[in-house]
Design a protein around this motif. Structure first.
Motif, PDB file in Angstrom:
ATOM      1  N   TYR A   1      -0.304   2.485   5.840  1.00 47.86           N
ATOM      2  CA  TYR A   1      -0.153   3.067   4.563  1.00 47.86           C
ATOM      3  C   TYR A   1       0.643   2.371   3.674  1.00 47.86           C
ATOM      4  O   TYR A   1       1.383   1.178   4.200  1.00 47.86           O
ATOM      5  CB  TYR A   1       0.755   4.263   4.910  1.00 47.86           C
ATOM      6  N   TYR A   2       0.278   2.357   2.463  1.00 50.38           N
ATOM      7  CA  TYR A   2       0.880   1.481   1.362  1.00 50.38           C
ATOM      8  C   TYR A   2       1.746   2.343   0.341  1.00 50.38           C
ATOM      9  O   TYR A   2       0.955   3.310  -0.233  1.00 50.38           O
ATOM     10  CB  TYR A   2      -0.324   0.569   0.570  1.00 50.38           C
ATOM     11  N   GLU A   3       3.082   2.315   0.392  1.00 49.48           N
ATOM     12  CA  GLU A   3       3.979   3.037  -0.624  1.00 49.48           C
ATOM     13  C   GLU A   3       4.547   2.034  -1.678  1.00 49.48           C
ATOM     14  O   GLU A   3       5.236   1.014  -1.591  1.00 49.48           O
ATOM     15  CB  GLU A   3       5.147   3.498   0.217  1.00 49.48           C
ATOM     16  N   LYS A   4       4.078   2.388  -3.028  1.00 47.81           N
ATOM     17  CA  LYS A   4       4.129   1.679  -4.177  1.00 47.81           C
ATOM     18  C   LYS A   4       5.707   1.714  -4.586  1.00 47.81           C
ATOM     19  O   LYS A   4       6.353   0.508  -4.702  1.00 47.81           O
ATOM     20  CB  LYS A   4       3.481   2.258  -5.345  1.00 47.81           C
ATOM     21  N   ALA A   5       6.331   2.659  -4.384  1.00 50.10           N
ATOM     22  CA  ALA A   5       7.948   2.558  -4.815  1.00 50.10           C
ATOM     23  C   ALA A   5       8.485   1.463  -3.729  1.00 50.10           C
ATOM     24  O   ALA A   5       9.459   0.949  -4.206  1.00 50.10           O
ATOM     25  CB  ALA A   5       8.310   4.067  -4.751  1.00 50.10           C
ATOM     26  N   ILE A   6       8.168   1.586  -2.422  1.00 49.19           N
ATOM     27  CA  ILE A   6       8.971   0.553  -1.550  1.00 49.19           C
ATOM     28  C   ILE A   6       8.620  -0.604  -1.917  1.00 49.19           C
ATOM     29  O   ILE A   6       9.606  -1.593  -1.998  1.00 49.19           O
ATOM     30  CB  ILE A   6       8.325   1.108  -0.055  1.00 49.19           C
ATOM     31  N   VAL A   7       7.099  -1.147  -2.321  1.00 46.35           N
ATOM     32  CA  VAL A   7       7.196  -2.639  -2.683  1.00 46.35           C
ATOM     33  C   VAL A   7       7.534  -2.852  -4.009  1.00 46.35           C
ATOM     34  O   VAL A   7       8.148  -3.926  -4.136  1.00 46.35           O
ATOM     35  CB  VAL A   7       5.499  -2.650  -2.787  1.00 46.35           C
TER      36      VAL A   7
ATOM     37  N   ASP B   1       0.493   5.269  -4.210  1.00 42.42           N
ATOM     38  CA  ASP B   1       0.444   5.032  -2.860  1.00 42.42           C
ATOM     39  C   ASP B   1      -1.219   5.118  -2.530  1.00 42.42           C
ATOM     40  O   ASP B   1      -2.094   5.690  -3.146  1.00 42.42           O
ATOM     41  CB  ASP B   1       1.179   6.053  -2.145  1.00 42.42           C
ATOM     42  N   PHE B   2      -1.529   4.623  -1.244  1.00 44.44           N
ATOM     43  CA  PHE B   2      -2.709   4.894  -0.616  1.00 44.44           C
ATOM     44  C   PHE B   2      -2.671   4.867   0.778  1.00 44.44           C
ATOM     45  O   PHE B   2      -1.648   4.224   1.476  1.00 44.44           O
ATOM     46  CB  PHE B   2      -3.787   3.923  -1.032  1.00 44.44           C
ATOM     47  N   THR B   3      -3.242   5.479   1.649  1.00 43.78           N
ATOM     48  CA  THR B   3      -3.534   5.501   3.229  1.00 43.78           C
ATOM     49  C   THR B   3      -4.935   5.162   3.720  1.00 43.78           C
ATOM     50  O   THR B   3      -5.898   5.676   2.711  1.00 43.78           O
ATOM     51  CB  THR B   3      -3.026   7.039   3.606  1.00 43.78           C
ATOM     52  N   GLU B   4      -4.943   4.815   4.621  1.00 42.63           N
ATOM     53  CA  GLU B   4      -6.335   4.681   5.357  1.00 42.63           C
ATOM     54  C   GLU B   4      -6.449   5.890   6.034  1.00 42.63           C
ATOM     55  O   GLU B   4      -5.609   6.552   6.337  1.00 42.63           O
ATOM     56  CB  GLU B   4      -6.401   3.763   6.617  1.00 42.63           C
TER      57      GLU B   4
END
Length: 373
Positions: A144-150, A298-301
């Motif tokens: 999972y990729y969370e934009k706000a965290i990055v 965000d995006f997820t597999e």
């Protein structure tokens, strides 16, 4: 089309070769020597040993009536040393020595029968996610990729967050040896521009592609993952225009793409099916997977099935089938299913079951487009 499956090696993978052998349609093992660091030469003995492990049937196989063999045609990856990307000495290695070592490794792989080598040209980090086992609504887990965290992170805090329990498995792109030298790399990339990266990329290709041609090894660059700049470092293999420019750096048909549609499609402005049709004659290897985009970035597999996410996996396979594609394809990052979420923890994204399901879905799409009774 040749269907492959990525395998990390004995003692470094929760999935065994015999498990992969039983997945219908899989003919090729996608492998590497994961103990080798970028810039190191692969020895002939190491290469021969790993290929024999993949391709040879043992007396036990014969005793059990096993006759299906696997090929070791594809290597993922022979990593490019940072001195090559930067065009200067870094991490104790100068660019020309690193390139000479790369040339030697390519020649040895070609003599051993390897036909395709995957690599990437990303600065510092090969890939980035914020959660390795993010829960999905069906109870499976996925990257999972969370934009706000990055957006709130520094590279240093990201590295600290990646110190997860790897169960003794390697985590390519996040090797301790690489992370230990992060400050030197961070300093080395200060002021480096996209044009600098492209110039250094061409220097690398001009030196390496003649060896690829001599030994018939096709070099395929993997798109940036995710396909946009992070932490201000220039990523030059992200969008369609980037792929076109990279291919223009050297006209040889041995220089091409490992077109990972999930990585390329992580930028919601990109069209994966269009990329397949546009670059078909330069795609040596392809990773086909699905991700789901969210409006907040965000995006997820997700599962490989097209309607599970935002990537048109059906359209991708139709495009490959319509062109009579003869290169290599593999399923990519799968969810973690069943016992993989109950103790048999695989390397993130690289369990057995969802990738095996993905193979069958992709082959079903291919067969629908090509099968004649």
């Amino acid at each position: 089309m040749k269907m492959g499956f990525r395998w990390y090696g004995d003692g470094n993978d929760t999935v065994a070769l015999d498990d992969i052998r039983q997945i219908p349609g899989v003919t090729t093992i996608v492998w590497s020597l994961h103990h080798k660091q970028a810039g190191q030469v692969w020895t002939e003995d190491e290469i021969a040993e790993q290929i024999a492990r993949i391709e040879d049937l043992t007396p036990d196989h014969h005793a059990r009536g096993v006759t299906k063999t696997l090929r070791a045609d594809v290597v993922e990856s022979v990593n490019v040393h940072e001195s090559i990307k930067l065009g200067k000495t870094v991490l104790g290695l100068d660019r020309d020595t690193a390139i000479d070592n790369y040339r030697t490794t390519i020649a040895r792989l070609g003599r051993a029968g390897v036909r395709v080598v995957c690599y990437n040209f990303m600065p510092v980090f090969d890939w980035l996610r914020t959660d390795m086992f993010h829960p999905l609504p069906d109870g499976s887990t996925a990257l999972y990729y969370e934009k706000a965290i990055v957006d709130q992170m520094t590279p240093e805090s990201l590295i600290a967050s990646m110190n997860l329990d790897d169960g003794g498995l390697t985590l390519p792109g996040w090797e301790p040896e690489r992370l230990a030298s992060f400050q030197e790399l961070k300093d080395a990339y200060v002021g480096v521009t996209r044009e600098d990266m492209y110039a250094n990329y061409q220097y690398f290709l001009d030196a390496v592609i003649p060896v690829c041609e001599e030994y018939d090894v096709k070099l395929g660059v993997h798109p940036d993952d995710p396909a946009f700049d992070i932490f201000g470092w220039p990523r030059v293999v992200s969008r369609k225009a980037d792929l076109a420019r990279v291919l223009s750096l050297n006209p040889s048909p041995h220089h091409g793409l490992t077109l990972c549609l999930g990585s390329f499609g992580s930028n919601p402005d990109s069209d994966p099916v269009d990329a397949v049709t546009t670059f078909m004659d330069r795609i040596h290897f392809s990773h086909v997977r699905n991700i789901k985009h969210y409006p907040n970035g965000d995006f997820t597999e997700v599962a490989h099935r097209a309607n599970e996410g935002s990537i048109d996996t059906v359209g991708i396979m139709r495009a490959y089938a319509a062109a009579g594609y003869t290169g290599y394809i593999r399923p990519d990052h799968g969810r973690h299913l069943w016992d993989e979420n109950r103790g048999n923890t695989p390397r993130p994204g690289y369990g057995l079951y969802d990738r095996a399901l993905g193979v069958q879905y992709l082959l079903g799409c291919w067969d629908t487009a090509t099968y004649q009774a």
